[in-house]
Scaffold this motif. Structure first.
Motif, short mmCIF file in Angstrom:
data_model
loop_
_atom_site.label_atom_id
_atom_site.label_comp_id
_atom_site.label_asym_id
_atom_site.label_seq_id
_atom_site.Cartn_x
_atom_site.Cartn_y
_atom_site.Cartn_z
N HIS A 8 0.86 -1.19 0.00
CA HIS A 8 0.00 0.00 0.00
C HIS A 8 0.89 1.23 0.00
O HIS A 8 1.77 1.35 0.84
N VAL A 9 0.64 2.14 -0.92
CA VAL A 9 1.48 3.35 -1.01
C VAL A 9 0.61 4.58 -1.15
O VAL A 9 -0.36 4.60 -1.92
N CYS A 10 0.96 5.59 -0.36
CA CYS A 10 0.27 6.88 -0.46
C CYS A 10 1.21 7.94 -0.99
O CYS A 10 2.39 7.95 -0.67
N VAL A 11 0.65 8.83 -1.79
CA VAL A 11 1.39 10.04 -2.16
C VAL A 11 0.65 11.19 -1.50
O VAL A 11 -0.50 11.47 -1.84
N GLY A 12 1.30 11.82 -0.54
CA GLY A 12 0.58 12.76 0.31
C GLY A 12 -0.45 11.96 1.10
O GLY A 12 -0.12 10.94 1.70
N ASP A 13 -1.70 12.40 1.06
CA ASP A 13 -2.75 11.65 1.76
C ASP A 13 -3.45 10.68 0.83
O ASP A 13 -4.34 9.94 1.25
N LYS A 14 -3.08 10.68 -0.42
CA LYS A 14 -3.85 9.92 -1.41
C LYS A 14 -3.31 8.50 -1.59
O LYS A 14 -2.15 8.32 -1.98
N PRO A 15 -4.13 7.49 -1.30
CA PRO A 15 -3.68 6.11 -1.54
C PRO A 15 -3.62 5.83 -3.04
O PRO A 15 -4.59 6.12 -3.75
N ILE A 16 -2.49 5.31 -3.50
CA ILE A 16 -2.34 5.01 -4.93
C ILE A 16 -2.26 3.50 -5.14
O ILE A 16 -3.01 2.93 -5.94
N LEU A 17 -1.36 2.85 -4.43
CA LEU A 17 -1.31 1.39 -4.50
C LEU A 17 -2.06 0.84 -3.29
O LEU A 17 -1.86 1.28 -2.16
N LYS A 18 -2.92 -0.17 -3.58
CA LYS A 18 -3.83 -0.63 -2.52
C LYS A 18 -3.79 -2.15 -2.41
O LYS A 18 -4.76 -2.82 -2.71
#
Lengths: 254, 366
Positions: A8-18
């Motif tokens: 799981h990866v976030c850029v800022g507050d936005k989850p991109i990889l889930k």
């Protein structure tokens, strides 16, 4: 070689990889395909160690080591190479100086001695010819005034020079005409070896006509939603992403 | 009273009337000279000037000599003057005057060391078709005020490189030039700052085809200050000027660039470009970049730009991803940022010396 588990990866507050899970063995070429915004570039940046991409869950093991704990330069020295979609232009640094600095930096991190200027020059010249990278390009400032094809060829030249164990190619086909694409693909194919794994990230099936993968994964909404052999690319080409991405359950074939 | 003494007397009166500029004067807004000097001001002491070997073909005159040759009297104190250059004219008892006679090309570079404290004055005259390369170094132990006048005749060509050492004190320099038709002035100013350090250039492109190419780098740390202020006057048409100034500031340093370009009425075909960029390496460093255009002609090409920023994140990541550790990657990008301003230096040996000084200053900074 590369084991990505439930990433799981976030850029800022936005989850991109889930919750992305992926495993690559030495000698294999895997392709990641997916529509725009599916998280393809995020995956490549996370693997290379770009700042600002936060792993909130899951793990990346590279030859048994925790890849996420290493700074980008250490990953490079250990054999991770990312051929970038948009190679940066750096005025004021010649391409040759850059190649020498990078090569010796990797060697130093590995505890090896520096190659002298002549040694690097010989090595670069030997590799440059096959990729049609001219002496004149090597004298110019890094990527400054290079065409799209020249930039991508220089990326592949670096891959050939650094001899990575895991090469990630992010949209290497973007901005290339068919002749440039063939040249780049030939360069990549020449680097396929039983010790080396490759992850080819692309939006279009076209590149995979020339770099034929062992396995294809379809990324959508931050997860792998379909996996298969090389024939999956043809299916995507024929039916479009919506056909596969639209299905709820993860499709697995072959 | 000789003509020179009269001119000095007039400058003394003019300076007494005007006094040192304060920050209320727009040109000195970012360089608080009066506060930096304190009570003592610039003083009235004259400084020593050293010439390291006079190249053959160059004529020398001492400005202290009341019987200076006619070419000295014809030019000294005739170019643009502000309060600070009035004071150097008034108080620099001596100083030097140099002339390259018409048509002479001086092969050996002229090395000048302008150091010590006090006021000093330099007059440099290149007659028609003459050429010279000037390499100027120096530092200042105390407050130093240099007034330099450069007169370039038709088709004359001057390469000028100034390499300042970092100084603890106050250093101001006023350089006034006039260029006749097709004369060429190529200059680079490498500056590492001081308590207050300012180089002000007033360049009048008087004749058609005259051109000035200016560049400079500043590397500043601690609480150093360096100001470069230029005024390019395109007095006639078909004149060209380019300016490229790059600055790196860390600590609490302050980098200033003020560049005014004036294109006079009727100076059609004038072509001017100015670029100033600053890289700030700390939250407390400051850069003030102020390009200005005053255009009174109709058909001109003028471009100007200024940018202040941090290192480019994409470039930094790219280098790191290729195995270059972050500190080395930063150093490489800072060097690269400054490099294009160094390419304007025509002589390889001089460029090498400036590049070394830049390298040392950057090493001290990071």
């Amino acid at each position: 070689m590369l084991e990505i588990k439930n990433l799981h990866v976030c850029v800022g507050d936005k989850p991109i990889l889930k919750g992305l899970t992926l495993s690559i063995q030495p000698g294999q070429v895997h392709a990641i395909m997916g529509p725009n915004g599916s998280g393809k570039s995020t995956l490549s940046y996370v693997l290379a160690g770009r700042a600002g991409y936060d792993i909130t869950e899951g793990a990346i093991a590279y030859n048994g080591e925790d890849l996420a704990a290493m700074p980008p330069e250490q990953r490079a020295a250990k054999g991770v190479f990312l051929a970038m979609q948009y190679p940066v232009e750096i005025p004021g640094v010649t391409t040759m100086t850059f190649l020498k600095t990078a090569l010796n930096a990797q060697r130093r991190t590995r505890g090896e001695s520096d190659l002298d200027a002549i040694g690097v020059l010989k090595l670069v010249r030997a590799k440059a010819k096959a990729l049609n990278v001219s002496e004149e390009m090597l004298k110019r400032a890094l990527n400054v005034g290079f065409s799209g094809g020249e930039k991508k060829r220089l990326e592949i030249l670096q891959m050939s020079l650094f001899e990575p164990k895991l090469a990630i190619l992010d949209e290497t086909d973007s901005g290339l005409d068919i002749d440039a694409l063939k040249l780049v693909a030939e360069g990549v194919n020449a680097l396929r070896s039983p010790e080396r794994a490759m992850l080819v990230i692309t939006h279009y099936q076209r590149l995979l006509d020339y770099i034929v993968p062992d396995r294809i994964h379809v990324l959508a909404g931050g997860r792998i939603v379909a996996e298969g052999g090389k024939e999956l690319a043809l299916e995507l080409e024929a039916k479009g992403y919506e056909h596969i991405v639209g299905q709820d359950s993860i499709k697995r074939s072959a | 009273m000789t003509a020179l003494a009269a001119r000095r007397e007039e400058a003394r009166t003019s300076f007494a009337g005007r006094g040192l500029p304060t920050r209320r004067v727009e040109d000195w807004k970012y360089s608080d000279l009066k506060s930096a000097l304190g009570e003592a001001g610039l003083g009235e002491e004259a400084a020593a000037t050293r010439i390291m070997g006079l190249p053959q073909g160059l004529e020398f005159a001492d400005l202290a000599d009341p019987h200076a040759p006619a070419w000295v009297a014809a030019h000294l104190g005739t170019l643009a003057r502000n309060a600070v250059s009035e004071s150097s004219l008034a108080f620099a008892e001596g100083g030097i005057a140099l002339r390259v006679p018409a048509g002479q090309a001086i092969a050996t570079p002229l090395a000048l060391e302008l150091s010590g404290k006090g006021h000093l004055r330099l007059l440099l005259v290149l007659e028609a078709g003459a050429s010279l390369s000037l390499f100027e170094t120096g530092d200042a132990a105390g407050p130093r005020n240099a007034g330099i006048e450069i007169v370039l005749g038709e088709d004359a060509s001057l390469d000028h490189v100034r390499l300042s050492r970092p100084v603890p004190g106050v250093q101001v320099e006023e350089i006034a030039l006039s260029l006749a038709a097709r004369a060429r002035y190529n200059a680079h100013f490498a500056s590492f700052g001081g308590k207050l350090s300012r180089t002000e250039l007033t360049i009048a492109l008087e004749g058609r085809g005259a051109q000035a190419q200016l560049s400079g780098v500043s590397v500043l740390g601690g609480d150093a200050h360096a100001d470069i202020t230029t005024h390019l006057i395109h007095a006639t048409g078909n004149t060209h000027s380019t300016q490229l100034f790059k600055k790196v500031a860390g600590g609490k340093a302050r980098a200033v660039y003020q560049g005014r370009v004036t294109v006079a009425k009727g100076a059609d075909g004038a072509d001017s470009r100015q670029t100033a960029k600053a890289l700030l390496l700390s939250e407390t460093a400051e850069a003030d970049l102020k390009p200005e255009l005053e255009i009174f002609a109709d058909d001109v090409k003028c471009a100007h730009g200024a940018a202040i920023g941090d290192l480019d994140a994409d470039s930094l990541f790219y280098l790191q991803a290729r195995g270059i550790p972050e500190a080395d990657a930063r150093a490489l990008l800072i060097h690269a940022f400054l490099e294009d301003a160094l390419t304007n230096i025509t002589r390889d040996d001089v460029r090498g010396m400036v590049r070394n000084a830049v390298g040392q200053a950057l090493a001290a900074l990071t």
